[in-house]
Design a protein around this motif. Structure first.
Motif, mmCIF file in Angstrom:
data_model
loop_
_atom_site.group_PDB
_atom_site.id
_atom_site.type_symbol
_atom_site.label_atom_id
_atom_site.label_comp_id
_atom_site.label_asym_id
_atom_site.label_seq_id
_atom_site.Cartn_x
_atom_site.Cartn_y
_atom_site.Cartn_z
ATOM 1 N N TYR A 86 0.847 -1.192 0.000
ATOM 2 C CA TYR A 86 0.000 0.000 0.000
ATOM 3 C C TYR A 86 0.881 1.240 0.000
ATOM 4 C CZ TYR A 86 -3.165 3.645 1.455
ATOM 5 O OH TYR A 86 -3.873 4.807 1.513
ATOM 6 N N HIS A 87 0.572 2.155 -0.882
ATOM 7 C CA HIS A 87 1.213 3.464 -0.915
ATOM 8 C C HIS A 87 0.106 4.498 -1.054
ATOM 9 C CE1 HIS A 87 4.491 0.808 -2.432
ATOM 10 N NE2 HIS A 87 5.205 1.561 -1.634
ATOM 11 N N ASP A 88 0.160 5.565 -0.255
ATOM 12 C CA ASP A 88 -0.849 6.624 -0.355
ATOM 13 C C ASP A 88 -0.858 7.209 -1.750
ATOM 14 O OD1 ASP A 88 -1.822 6.473 2.251
ATOM 15 O OD2 ASP A 88 -0.327 7.874 3.020
ATOM 16 N N ASP A 89 -2.041 7.475 -2.264
ATOM 17 C CA ASP A 89 -2.182 8.010 -3.618
ATOM 18 C C ASP A 89 -1.646 9.434 -3.755
ATOM 19 O OD1 ASP A 89 -3.406 5.670 -4.456
ATOM 20 O OD2 ASP A 89 -5.416 6.408 -3.993
ATOM 21 N N ASP A 90 -1.688 10.194 -2.657
ATOM 22 C CA ASP A 90 -1.314 11.602 -2.756
ATOM 23 C C ASP A 90 0.160 11.883 -2.435
ATOM 24 O OD1 ASP A 90 -1.497 11.020 -0.061
ATOM 25 O OD2 ASP A 90 -2.569 12.851 0.473
ATOM 26 N N GLN A 91 0.943 10.859 -2.192
ATOM 27 C CA GLN A 91 2.359 11.095 -1.910
ATOM 28 C C GLN A 91 3.199 10.936 -3.174
ATOM 29 O OE1 GLN A 91 4.836 7.864 0.037
ATOM 30 N NE2 GLN A 91 2.780 7.228 0.663
ATOM 31 N N GLN A 92 4.352 11.607 -3.160
ATOM 32 C CA GLN A 92 5.261 11.518 -4.291
ATOM 33 C C GLN A 92 5.819 10.099 -4.374
ATOM 34 O OE1 GLN A 92 8.498 14.275 -4.027
ATOM 35 N NE2 GLN A 92 9.056 14.026 -6.163
ATOM 36 N N ALA A 93 6.052 9.614 -5.592
ATOM 37 C CA ALA A 93 6.585 8.261 -5.782
ATOM 38 C C ALA A 93 7.934 8.128 -5.079
ATOM 39 C CB ALA A 93 6.726 7.967 -7.263
ATOM 40 N N HIS A 94 8.158 7.002 -4.431
ATOM 41 C CA HIS A 94 9.413 6.803 -3.700
ATOM 42 C C HIS A 94 10.527 6.260 -4.590
ATOM 43 C CE1 HIS A 94 7.737 2.765 -3.538
ATOM 44 N NE2 HIS A 94 8.928 2.318 -3.191
ATOM 45 N N LEU A 95 10.228 5.964 -5.826
ATOM 46 C CA LEU A 95 11.214 5.528 -6.813
ATOM 47 C C LEU A 95 11.256 6.559 -7.926
ATOM 48 C CD1 LEU A 95 10.081 1.818 -7.085
ATOM 49 C CD2 LEU A 95 12.038 2.675 -5.814
ATOM 50 N N ARG A 96 12.401 7.203 -8.073
ATOM 51 C CA ARG A 96 12.548 8.234 -9.096
ATOM 52 C C ARG A 96 13.885 8.070 -9.801
ATOM 53 N NH1 ARG A 96 10.306 10.618 -4.761
ATOM 54 N NH2 ARG A 96 12.203 11.457 -3.895
ATOM 55 N N ILE A 97 13.929 8.477 -11.047
ATOM 56 C CA ILE A 97 15.188 8.492 -11.782
ATOM 57 C C ILE A 97 15.970 9.719 -11.331
ATOM 58 C CG2 ILE A 97 16.246 8.660 -14.056
ATOM 59 C CD1 ILE A 97 13.739 7.285 -15.175
ATOM 60 N N LYS A 98 17.228 9.515 -10.974
ATOM 61 C CA LYS A 98 18.077 10.631 -10.545
ATOM 62 C C LYS A 98 18.198 11.625 -11.694
ATOM 63 C CE LYS A 98 20.727 7.719 -7.411
ATOM 64 N NZ LYS A 98 22.007 7.060 -7.162
ATOM 65 N N THR A 99 18.072 12.895 -11.368
ATOM 66 C CA THR A 99 18.039 13.953 -12.372
ATOM 67 C C THR A 99 19.220 13.910 -13.327
ATOM 68 O OG1 THR A 99 16.929 15.332 -10.729
ATOM 69 C CG2 THR A 99 17.733 16.437 -12.691
ATOM 70 N N ASP A 100 20.416 13.715 -12.809
ATOM 71 C CA ASP A 100 21.611 13.734 -13.658
ATOM 72 C C ASP A 100 21.821 12.424 -14.417
ATOM 73 O OD1 ASP A 100 22.052 12.605 -11.139
ATOM 74 O OD2 ASP A 100 24.203 12.986 -11.216
ATOM 75 N N LEU A 101 20.956 11.432 -14.196
ATOM 76 C CA LEU A 101 21.102 10.129 -14.852
ATOM 77 C C LEU A 101 19.891 9.760 -15.710
ATOM 78 C CD1 LEU A 101 22.665 8.170 -11.850
ATOM 79 C CD2 LEU A 101 23.859 9.278 -13.736
ATOM 80 N N GLU A 102 19.110 10.742 -16.123
ATOM 81 C CA GLU A 102 17.884 10.489 -16.875
ATOM 82 C C GLU A 102 18.124 9.814 -18.222
ATOM 83 O OE1 GLU A 102 16.130 14.366 -16.957
ATOM 84 O OE2 GLU A 102 15.072 14.031 -15.071
ATOM 85 N N HIS A 103 19.326 9.882 -18.745
ATOM 86 C CA HIS A 103 19.644 9.273 -20.034
ATOM 87 C C HIS A 103 19.914 7.764 -19.934
ATOM 88 C CE1 HIS A 103 23.568 9.868 -18.212
ATOM 89 N NE2 HIS A 103 24.034 8.958 -19.056
ATOM 90 N N ILE A 104 20.178 7.263 -18.756
ATOM 91 C CA ILE A 104 20.614 5.872 -18.598
ATOM 92 C C ILE A 104 19.569 4.838 -19.010
ATOM 93 C CG2 ILE A 104 21.322 4.123 -16.915
ATOM 94 C CD1 ILE A 104 23.189 6.133 -15.727
ATOM 95 N N PRO A 105 18.284 4.973 -18.661
ATOM 96 C CA PRO A 105 17.340 3.927 -19.088
ATOM 97 C C PRO A 105 17.347 3.695 -20.597
ATOM 98 C CG PRO A 105 16.297 5.343 -17.481
ATOM 99 C CD PRO A 105 17.627 5.967 -17.806
ATOM 100 N N GLN A 106 17.301 4.747 -21.373
ATOM 101 C CA GLN A 106 17.243 4.615 -22.829
ATOM 102 C C GLN A 106 18.606 4.321 -23.446
ATOM 103 O OE1 GLN A 106 14.506 4.585 -24.741
ATOM 104 N NE2 GLN A 106 15.738 4.228 -26.549
ATOM 105 N N ASP A 107 19.635 5.038 -23.021
ATOM 106 C CA ASP A 107 20.939 4.956 -23.680
ATOM 107 C C ASP A 107 21.841 3.836 -23.179
ATOM 108 O OD1 ASP A 107 20.097 7.170 -25.067
ATOM 109 O OD2 ASP A 107 21.256 8.595 -23.864
ATOM 110 N N VAL A 108 21.694 3.453 -21.923
ATOM 111 C CA VAL A 108 22.586 2.443 -21.357
ATOM 112 C C VAL A 108 21.846 1.147 -21.039
ATOM 113 C CG1 VAL A 108 24.174 1.920 -19.463
ATOM 114 C CG2 VAL A 108 24.103 4.237 -20.402
ATOM 115 N N SER A 109 20.844 1.232 -20.191
ATOM 116 C CA SER A 109 20.147 0.025 -19.754
ATOM 117 C C SER A 109 19.521 -0.730 -20.922
ATOM 118 C CB SER A 109 19.075 0.375 -18.725
ATOM 119 O OG SER A 109 18.441 -0.786 -18.267
ATOM 120 N N MET A 110 18.788 -0.017 -21.762
ATOM 121 C CA MET A 110 18.114 -0.659 -22.891
ATOM 122 C C MET A 110 19.117 -1.075 -23.966
ATOM 123 S SD MET A 110 15.377 -1.692 -24.425
ATOM 124 C CE MET A 110 13.868 -0.953 -23.884
ATOM 125 N N GLN A 111 20.018 -0.191 -24.326
ATOM 126 C CA GLN A 111 20.932 -0.432 -25.444
ATOM 127 C C GLN A 111 22.011 -1.465 -25.126
ATOM 128 O OE1 GLN A 111 20.312 0.768 -28.473
ATOM 129 N NE2 GLN A 111 18.526 1.765 -27.603
#
Length: 127
Positions: free
Chosen positions: A24-49
Motif C-alpha cells: 500500500y502506498h498513499d495516492d497523494d504522496q510523491q513516488a518513492h522511486l525516481r530516476i536521478k536527475t543527472d542520470l535520466e539518459h541511462i534507461p534509454q541509452d545504457v540500460s536498454m541499449q
C-alpha cells in the motif's frame, strides 16, 4: 528462461502475489522511486541499449517496464516501424515490495529510492 504457468497452488501470478503482500502506498504522496536527475539518459541509452533493460526482468513486482511509443506522430502506440519506435521506461512504484533490487542491480544506479511516507509498502501478514 521459460517458466511454467502459475498453478494457483504453489505458484501464483504477479497480481496475486502483489495482493498477498498487502502493498500500500498513499495516492497523494510523491513516488518513492525516481530516476536521478543527472542520470535520466541511462534507461534509454545504457540500460536498454547495452543490457537489454534488465530491470524489467529482475524486479519481482514488475515495477519497471518499457513501453513502446510511436515517434511518427501516431498516438496509438503501435510502434510504426523500427526507425520511428522508441521504448520509454515506466515506473509502477505503487507495486514496489521494497526488496531494494533496483538499488543494487540497476545499470549506473540511476534510481533514487526513498522511504515512503507514513509507513507505506508491503504488509506481510504471515511472516
Amino acid at each position: 528462461i521459460d517458466y511454467p504457468s502459475p498453478d494457483g497452488v504453489l505458484t501464483f501470478d504477479l497480481l496475486t502475489n502483489l495482493q498477498r503482500s498487502g502493498t500500500y502506498h498513499d495516492d497523494d504522496q510523491q513516488a518513492h522511486l525516481r530516476i536521478k536527475t543527472d542520470l535520466e539518459h541511462i534507461p534509454q541509452d545504457v540500460s536498454m541499449q547495452l543490457y537489454g533493460a534488465p530491470e524489467q526482468r529482475f524486479c519481482p513486482a514488475g515495477v519497471y517496464e518499457y513501453i513502446s511509443t510511436d515517434n511518427s506522430g501516431d498516438d496509438n502506440g503501435s510502434g510504426g516501424g523500427d526507425d520511428d519506435s522508441l521504448s520509454k521506461l515506466v515506473i509502477n512504484a505503487q507495486n514496489c515490495v521494497h526488496c531494494k533490487c533496483c538499488s543494487i542491480k540497476m545499470p549506473g544506479e540511476y534510481i533514487e529510492w526513498t522511504v515512503p511516507e507514513g509507513g507505506g509498502g508491503p504488509n506481510y501478514q504471515v511472516m
